[in-house]
Motif scaffolding. Structure first.
Motif, mmCIF file in Angstrom:
data_model
loop_
_atom_site.group_PDB
_atom_site.id
_atom_site.type_symbol
_atom_site.label_atom_id
_atom_site.label_comp_id
_atom_site.label_asym_id
_atom_site.label_seq_id
_atom_site.Cartn_x
_atom_site.Cartn_y
_atom_site.Cartn_z
ATOM 1 N N GLU A 22 5.094 11.201 -14.774
ATOM 2 C CA GLU A 22 6.237 11.300 -15.683
ATOM 3 C C GLU A 22 7.540 11.372 -14.900
ATOM 4 O O GLU A 22 8.552 10.754 -15.280
ATOM 5 N N ASP A 23 7.540 12.111 -13.789
ATOM 6 C CA ASP A 23 8.733 12.188 -12.938
ATOM 7 C C ASP A 23 9.070 10.814 -12.347
ATOM 8 O O ASP A 23 10.254 10.455 -12.224
ATOM 9 N N ALA A 53 10.677 8.756 -14.867
ATOM 10 C CA ALA A 53 12.064 9.201 -15.045
ATOM 11 C C ALA A 53 12.980 8.575 -13.997
ATOM 12 O O ALA A 53 14.141 8.245 -14.284
ATOM 13 N N VAL A 54 12.448 8.393 -12.773
ATOM 14 C CA VAL A 54 13.230 7.714 -11.727
ATOM 15 C C VAL A 54 13.583 6.301 -12.186
ATOM 16 O O VAL A 54 14.729 5.849 -12.028
ATOM 17 N N GLN A 85 8.706 9.371 -4.957
ATOM 18 C CA GLN A 85 10.000 9.349 -5.646
ATOM 19 C C GLN A 85 11.042 8.604 -4.815
ATOM 20 O O GLN A 85 11.829 7.814 -5.355
ATOM 21 N N SER A 142 6.928 13.564 -3.479
ATOM 22 C CA SER A 142 8.318 13.392 -3.045
ATOM 23 C C SER A 142 8.520 12.051 -2.353
ATOM 24 O O SER A 142 9.555 11.389 -2.542
ATOM 25 N N MET A 165 2.106 14.938 -14.610
ATOM 26 C CA MET A 165 3.466 15.449 -14.426
ATOM 27 C C MET A 165 4.228 14.604 -13.399
ATOM 28 O O MET A 165 5.391 14.248 -13.609
ATOM 29 N N ILE A 166 3.564 14.271 -12.302
ATOM 30 C CA ILE A 166 4.221 13.471 -11.265
ATOM 31 C C ILE A 166 4.513 12.065 -11.771
ATOM 32 O O ILE A 166 5.590 11.500 -11.519
#
Length: 510
Positions: free
Chosen positions: A452-453, A456-457, A402, A399, A449-450
């Protein structure tokens, strides 16, 4: 787009025998075109023949391979083994040919070593290999008779280790007249003794040296550094890298009763005489409370400064925040310091002073945690020139990353991010900084997975131009990659010597 002239040159060099037969009838101004075409298509025979017949006074490899109106592609990152060896063979042929007396300068500098070669063969000849091939060519020609009335000046970026030291010394110090005279503009030294380093520097022409990298397994202390700078002298040096512990005191050395360090003061004075020096790397030297002594005498503002793992204290960071160098810094590495936790206001003042020029910032293993992300976002927001931000080894959650990525998207010139494996991917209770074994033991699926997130940001912010990665063991280093076998042997020998010394010490105690 390629010009018709270049397309014609490609067609010609595709027939090596025909090209070699035609060289004496080709206009001189077309030779650079033929050379680049042969290099692009990896026609090594033609590359060698073109250089052996070279009709111009200068041959400058980086200029020939760079973009031009006939062929806009930049080939300077193609360290093609076949073509570069052909260049050296062609140079030797040129020297030995009767009547070849026009070429005066052969410049082989400017090749960029990258991880994946784009040439057809995919085989690279790194800086160490290029040094060895050049030195071997010089040594072979020293025993040959040639008709040239003047030596050809060969500009080169040399990489010298124990493995090629003797050959390089022979090339730099011929016993008699030699057709090639090596002029070293950049020197990297590894796995050498201090005496060998001094010898090769003395022969390499330090008055013209622009960049000096003394790395890894050259065991220097502050006494050696002072001797090196005082005895050799580097009036044109723009970039200096010193190895681990280079500023450690020599055995039996002591400070003055007033606590002053005359050896460090002498080193700083020698550095101040280098009016061209703008890049300084002294990572992994203990410099607690010494930064002002070291940097304040320098007359030219530094553009590149590497102080990673130098055990800096608040006094050092305060000096950096307010010194004349900070407003000019383009590359800064302060890895290994607990900056945001211990000296937040001073560190962010430093960033503010450097914001208008800073392009590359490295803060690896600085104990930046989730609680510091808000401050980091504020501190980085003025850095609109920032192109690379590297912060591996910091205990940040997914988090927090991100949030940081969302803020980094606002930096218009940012193109490269190196981020740590999120702490969510490690077992609970993992400690920082991590050793090499611990850093690789993480949940790969969760990391993917992280990651990839995080991508995406970037995509949501229309920042597809930013590349984000996690090179666990650092970025690719072509020089270390090329000499890894020799370095491994050197380290094993050093370990063996240490064991023998330890064994002798135990025997004496008994």
């Amino acid at each position: 787009m390629r010009s018709l002239r270049f397309i014609s040159a490609e067609a010609l060099v595709s027939h090596p025998k025909l090209t070699e037969e035609s060289l004496d009838h080709i206009a001189y101004n077309l030779y650079p075109l033929l050379f680049k075409a042969s290099y692009l298509l990896e026609q090594a025979e033609v590359t060698r023949a073109v250089l052996s017949h070279w009709p111009l006074e200068e041959f400058r490899l980086a200029v020939l391979l760079g973009p031009n109106t006939d062929h806009p592609e930049d080939l300077r990152d193609r360290a093609c083994k076949a073509c570069l060896e052909a260049c050296m063979q062609g140079l030797a042929d040129h020297v030995l040919q009767s009547g070849s007396d026009r070429l005066r300068v052969a410049d082989f500098t400017g090749i960029q070593d990258i991880q994946v070669q784009q040439c057809p063969c995919g085989r690279a000849l790194g800086r160490w290999g290029r040094t060895k091939v050049l030195a071997r060519t010089c040594c072979q020609l020293q025993g040959q008779s040639c008709t040239a009335r003047h030596p050809i000046e060969v500009f080169a970026d040399l990489f010298v280790t124990e493995g090629n030291f003797d050959m390089v010394v022979q090339a730099l110090k011929p016993a008699g007249p030699a057709p090639l005279r090596v002029c070293c503009l950049s020197l990297r030294a590894d796995s050498l003794s201090p005496g060998q380093l001094l010898q090769v520097l003395g022969l390499a022409g330090p008055s013209k040296l622009r960049k000096l990298e003394v790395v890894h397994n050259v065991r220097l202390h502050a006494g050696h550094v002072q001797q090196l700078l005082a005895q050799v002298g580097f009036p044109q040096l723009t970039s200096l890298t010193l190895p681990t512990k280079a500023f450690d005191a020599p055995p039996t050395y002591a400070l003055t009763p007033e606590g002053e360090d005359p050896l460090l003061t002498s080193i700083a004075w020698e550095l101040s005489r280098m009016n061209q020096l703008t890049e300084l790397s002294v990572a992994f030297s203990t410099l607690t409370g010494k930064i002002q002594t070291l940097l304040s005498p320098l007359k030219t503002p530094l553009r590149v400064l590497d102080l990673a793992n130098c055990a800096l204290n608040h006094e050092d960071i305060s000096f950096l925040a307010d010194c004349k160098h900070t407003a000019h810094l383009e590359v800064l590495d302060l890895s290994g310091h607990n900056l945001v936790h211990l000296y937040p206001s001073t560190f962010f003042r430093l960033l503010s002073q450097a914001a208008q020029t800073l392009r590359v910032l490295t803060l690896e293993e600085c104990n930046i945690t989730d609680n510091h992300v808000g401050m980091m976002i504020l501190g980085l927001s003025p850095c609109n020139q920032l192109q690379e931000f590297k912060f591996l080894g910091n205990p940040l959650s997914a988090s927090a990353l991100q949030r940081l990525f969302a803020a980094l998207c606002e930096l218009p010139r940012l193109r490269h991010i190196e981020f740590p494996v999120p702490k969510d991917c490690y077992p609970e209770g993992a400690t920082y900084p991590q050793d090499e074994l611990s850093v690789s033991k993480f949940d790969q699926q969760k990391y993917d997975m992280i990651a990839e997130d995080l991508r995406a940001v970037l995509l949501r912010a229309n920042r597809e131009d930013i590349q984000a990665s996690t090179p666990l063991f650092g970025s690719f280093d072509p020089d270390i990659h090329e000499t890894s076998n020799e370095l491994g042997t050197f380290l094993l020998q050093a370990f063996k010597t240490a064991l023998e010394n330890f064994s002798r010490a135990l025997e004496q105690m008994e």
